[in-house]
Design a protein around this motif. Structure first.
Motif, mmCIF file in Angstrom:
data_model
loop_
_atom_site.group_PDB
_atom_site.id
_atom_site.type_symbol
_atom_site.label_atom_id
_atom_site.label_comp_id
_atom_site.label_asym_id
_atom_site.label_seq_id
_atom_site.Cartn_x
_atom_site.Cartn_y
_atom_site.Cartn_z
ATOM 1 N N THR A 56 -6.533 114.572 -23.923
ATOM 2 C CA THR A 56 -5.706 114.526 -22.734
ATOM 3 C C THR A 56 -4.662 115.636 -22.789
ATOM 4 O O THR A 56 -4.390 116.203 -23.848
ATOM 5 N N PHE A 57 -4.068 115.899 -21.632
ATOM 6 C CA PHE A 57 -3.017 116.915 -21.590
ATOM 7 C C PHE A 57 -1.887 116.577 -22.560
ATOM 8 O O PHE A 57 -1.361 117.454 -23.248
ATOM 9 N N VAL A 58 -1.513 115.303 -22.637
ATOM 10 C CA VAL A 58 -0.406 114.921 -23.508
ATOM 11 C C VAL A 58 -0.779 115.110 -24.976
ATOM 12 O O VAL A 58 0.054 115.533 -25.789
ATOM 13 N N ASP A 59 -2.025 114.831 -25.346
ATOM 14 C CA ASP A 59 -2.462 115.106 -26.714
ATOM 15 C C ASP A 59 -2.321 116.587 -27.043
ATOM 16 O O ASP A 59 -1.863 116.965 -28.130
ATOM 17 N N ILE A 60 -2.719 117.424 -26.106
ATOM 18 C CA ILE A 60 -2.667 118.870 -26.338
ATOM 19 C C ILE A 60 -1.214 119.340 -26.407
ATOM 20 O O ILE A 60 -0.826 120.087 -27.312
ATOM 21 N N ALA A 61 -0.395 118.906 -25.438
ATOM 22 C CA ALA A 61 1.015 119.276 -25.474
ATOM 23 C C ALA A 61 1.666 118.752 -26.747
ATOM 24 O O ALA A 61 2.544 119.412 -27.330
ATOM 25 N N GLY A 62 1.236 117.580 -27.210
ATOM 26 C CA GLY A 62 1.768 117.037 -28.449
ATOM 27 C C GLY A 62 1.504 117.942 -29.637
ATOM 28 O O GLY A 62 2.347 118.072 -30.536
ATOM 29 N N ASP A 78 10.737 112.061 -31.065
ATOM 30 C CA ASP A 78 10.261 111.845 -32.432
ATOM 31 C C ASP A 78 10.400 113.102 -33.285
ATOM 32 O O ASP A 78 10.700 113.023 -34.482
ATOM 33 N N GLU A 79 10.174 114.272 -32.685
ATOM 34 C CA GLU A 79 10.196 115.513 -33.457
ATOM 35 C C GLU A 79 11.590 116.133 -33.556
ATOM 36 O O GLU A 79 11.960 116.703 -34.575
ATOM 37 N N PHE A 80 12.378 116.043 -32.471
ATOM 38 C CA PHE A 80 13.647 116.772 -32.421
ATOM 39 C C PHE A 80 14.872 115.878 -32.264
ATOM 40 O O PHE A 80 15.995 116.335 -32.460
ATOM 41 N N GLY A 81 14.668 114.655 -31.841
ATOM 42 C CA GLY A 81 15.794 113.821 -31.450
ATOM 43 C C GLY A 81 16.174 114.117 -30.005
ATOM 44 O O GLY A 81 15.949 115.219 -29.497
ATOM 45 N N LEU A 82 16.729 113.133 -29.334
ATOM 46 C CA LEU A 82 17.102 113.265 -27.936
ATOM 47 C C LEU A 82 18.543 112.803 -27.786
ATOM 48 O O LEU A 82 18.906 111.708 -28.239
ATOM 49 N N ARG A 99 4.432 119.573 -32.023
ATOM 50 C CA ARG A 99 4.474 119.532 -33.488
ATOM 51 C C ARG A 99 4.535 120.940 -34.075
ATOM 52 O O ARG A 99 5.224 121.180 -35.080
ATOM 53 N N LEU A 100 3.840 121.883 -33.445
ATOM 54 C CA LEU A 100 3.931 123.277 -33.886
ATOM 55 C C LEU A 100 5.370 123.776 -33.740
ATOM 56 O O LEU A 100 5.905 124.451 -34.631
ATOM 57 N N ALA A 101 6.007 123.454 -32.610
ATOM 58 C CA ALA A 101 7.393 123.877 -32.388
ATOM 59 C C ALA A 101 8.314 123.323 -33.471
ATOM 60 O O ALA A 101 9.221 124.012 -33.949
ATOM 61 N N ARG A 102 8.086 122.093 -33.846
ATOM 62 C CA ARG A 102 8.920 121.495 -34.894
ATOM 63 C C ARG A 102 8.755 122.250 -36.218
ATOM 64 O O ARG A 102 9.736 122.492 -36.932
ATOM 65 N N ARG A 103 7.520 122.665 -36.526
ATOM 66 C CA ARG A 103 7.302 123.431 -37.757
ATOM 67 C C ARG A 103 7.982 124.791 -37.677
ATOM 68 O O ARG A 103 8.558 125.276 -38.654
ATOM 69 N N ASP A 127 -0.100 134.069 -35.108
ATOM 70 C CA ASP A 127 -0.861 132.864 -34.818
ATOM 71 C C ASP A 127 -0.104 131.591 -35.162
ATOM 72 O O ASP A 127 -0.337 130.537 -34.553
ATOM 73 N N ASP A 128 0.796 131.666 -36.137
ATOM 74 C CA ASP A 128 1.537 130.459 -36.517
ATOM 75 C C ASP A 128 2.804 130.272 -35.690
ATOM 76 O O ASP A 128 3.520 129.282 -35.859
ATOM 77 N N GLY A 129 3.113 131.234 -34.782
ATOM 78 C CA GLY A 129 4.270 131.107 -33.905
ATOM 79 C C GLY A 129 5.611 131.325 -34.570
ATOM 80 O O GLY A 129 6.644 131.125 -33.931
ATOM 81 N N VAL A 130 5.626 131.759 -35.820
ATOM 82 C CA VAL A 130 6.890 131.902 -36.547
ATOM 83 C C VAL A 130 7.833 132.861 -35.827
ATOM 84 O O VAL A 130 7.399 133.850 -35.236
ATOM 85 N N LEU A 131 9.123 132.545 -35.866
ATOM 86 C CA LEU A 131 10.147 133.347 -35.203
ATOM 87 C C LEU A 131 11.007 134.067 -36.232
ATOM 88 O O LEU A 131 11.137 133.619 -37.375
#
Length: 411
Positions: free
Chosen positions: A68-74, A118-122, A78-82, A13-17
């Motif tokens: 909104t879709f962007v709120d949800i994708a956001g 903001d989360e990963f850098g571009l 943030r989960l991906a960053r964790r 559930d936490d998506g840990v790899l």
């Protein structure tokens, strides 16, 4: 209905790899795909994970505190960053696909790259692409997208013939593509791409040639050309099954591909992947090259697929379930698989051989190397490439890519 995803193991559930997957993050480029699953109408041939307002009862998301879709994708970003922690390098590519990403407002589309940055850098030279249907954009929107940092836009042209567009259930008229191309150039897009489809019911050789010439005359930096496939569950498949339309013939599709390669090549667009042509190396789609080269990417959005360090997973498909999971603080992943070394090698061969740069000869085992030499004698692989320890397809080999791959992987 869209095609069923593959089976896989239940993800946490936490998506840990696994730690081993994370160690590969700094070793290869890291890209981001964002799947925007909304369309104004569904094309008859499409089996992508897309939804119209009617499919969703007029609402895009369920009421779970995310609006909104962007709120949800956001929330998934943030989960991906964790999960990923310090990636070790900034994001090199962002690609918005769908669906029709440009159904989102320009403000929402501008937020997505910012959330990633903001989360990963571009990366300073990051390629930021959005797909767009010609009828879904206007000059002001394109200017806002360019100002928001989008460097590349890909328009779904599909055909220049009105009756072919009608057979594909496309809404735009041929003249609209010329308009949006002009607007995109004026807005300052560095790279503009066109997508074409060949083999549609009712399309003649003359129709396809006219579409190719029309596309070339528009001066794109990149063209993708795909053979029409009849996917189970689509409106097109139902019409073929009822005998209303004929399924595309393989020999006809091969002839259309050869014509595309000739016309696009003569116009200065070089083939760099079986179905893709570019004006120069800078115009190649760097995001898709990441897929073909086996890089790492995280796919955000309903039904999106991801790959990090030999772990592949895919999200739940329905927007409401996607939103509900993230709203509850859970990963939206539906299932995943950990690829063993042999599977990863097989995939490198399957994908790498599609590229004009070729597949390293040492990726093959001894039977595969013998097969490559046989394929060169048969005219499917360039003999000169083998002399440089690279397996490169000839044009005839591109027509028979699946045959080549089976031969290279045969024991």
């Amino acid at each position: 209905m869209p095609q069923k995803p593959p089976d896989g193991a239940a993800p946490p559930d936490d998506g840990v790899l696994p730690a081993a997957a994370l160690t590969e993050l700094a070793e290869r480029p890291f890209g981001v795909y964002i799947h925007v699953p909304y369309c104004a109408a569904r094309c008859g041939y499409c089996d992508f994970n897309t939804y119209t307002a009617a499919d969703l009862g007029g609402a895009l998301v369920s009421s779970v505190g995310l609006t909104t879709f962007v709120d949800i994708a956001g929330a998934e970003i943030r989960l991906a960053r964790r999960v990923l922690g310090e990636v070790g390098r900034p994001v090199s590519t962002i690609f918005l696909g769908g669906g029709t990403p440009t159904l989102l407002s320009p403000a929402d589309l501008a937020r997505l790259p910012r959330l990633i940055a903001d989360e990963f850098g571009l990366a300073a030279d990051a390629e930021v692409t959005t797909e767009a249907n010609p009828e879904s954009v206007d000059p002001a929107q394109l200017e806002q997208l360019r100002a928001a940092g989008y460097t590349r836009i890909s328009f779904g042209m599909q055909s220049d013939r009105p009756h072919v567009l009608a057979a594909l259930d496309r809404r735009h008229t041929p003249g609209r593509v010329s308009e949006v191309m002009r607007w995109a150039r004026k807005a300052g897009f560095e790279q503009v791409s066109l997508d074409l489809i060949y083999g549609a019911p009712g399309e003649s050789d003359a129709d396809w040639l006219a579409s190719l010439r029309a596309a070339v005359d528009l001066g794109p930096d990149h063209v993708s050309a795909y053979a029409l496939t009849v996917e189970d569950g689509t409106k097109l498949a139902r019409r073929v099954r009822r005998g209303e339309l004929l399924e595309p013939d393989d020999d006809l599709l091969a002839d259309r591909y050869v014509l595309a390669d000739e016309v696009l090549g003569a116009a200065g667009l070089a083939n760099y992947e079986v179905s893709n042509w570019a004006r120069d190396p800078a115009a190649r789609c760097q995001h898709n090259l990441g897929y073909w080269r086996g890089d790492n990417w995280w796919g955000f959005g309903p039904g999106a697929h991801s790959h990090v360090g030999g772990v592949r997973w895919w999200n739940v498909r329905h927007p409401a379930e996607y939103a509900a999971r993230l709203g509850a603080g859970r990963s939206p992943a539906a299932a995943r698989e950990e690829l063993d070394p042999d599977t990863r090698r097989v995939e490198r061969i399957m994908l790498g051989v599609r590229l004009a740069e070729g597949l390293a000869f040492d990726e093959l085992d001894e039977p595969g190397r013998a097969a490559a030499r046989d394929l060169a004698r048969s005219g499917l692989v360039e003999p000169g490439g083998l002399e440089s320890d690279v397996v490169r397809l000839t044009r005839r080999g591109r027509l028979l890519t699946d045959t080549v791959v089976r031969a290279l992987l045969a024991d």
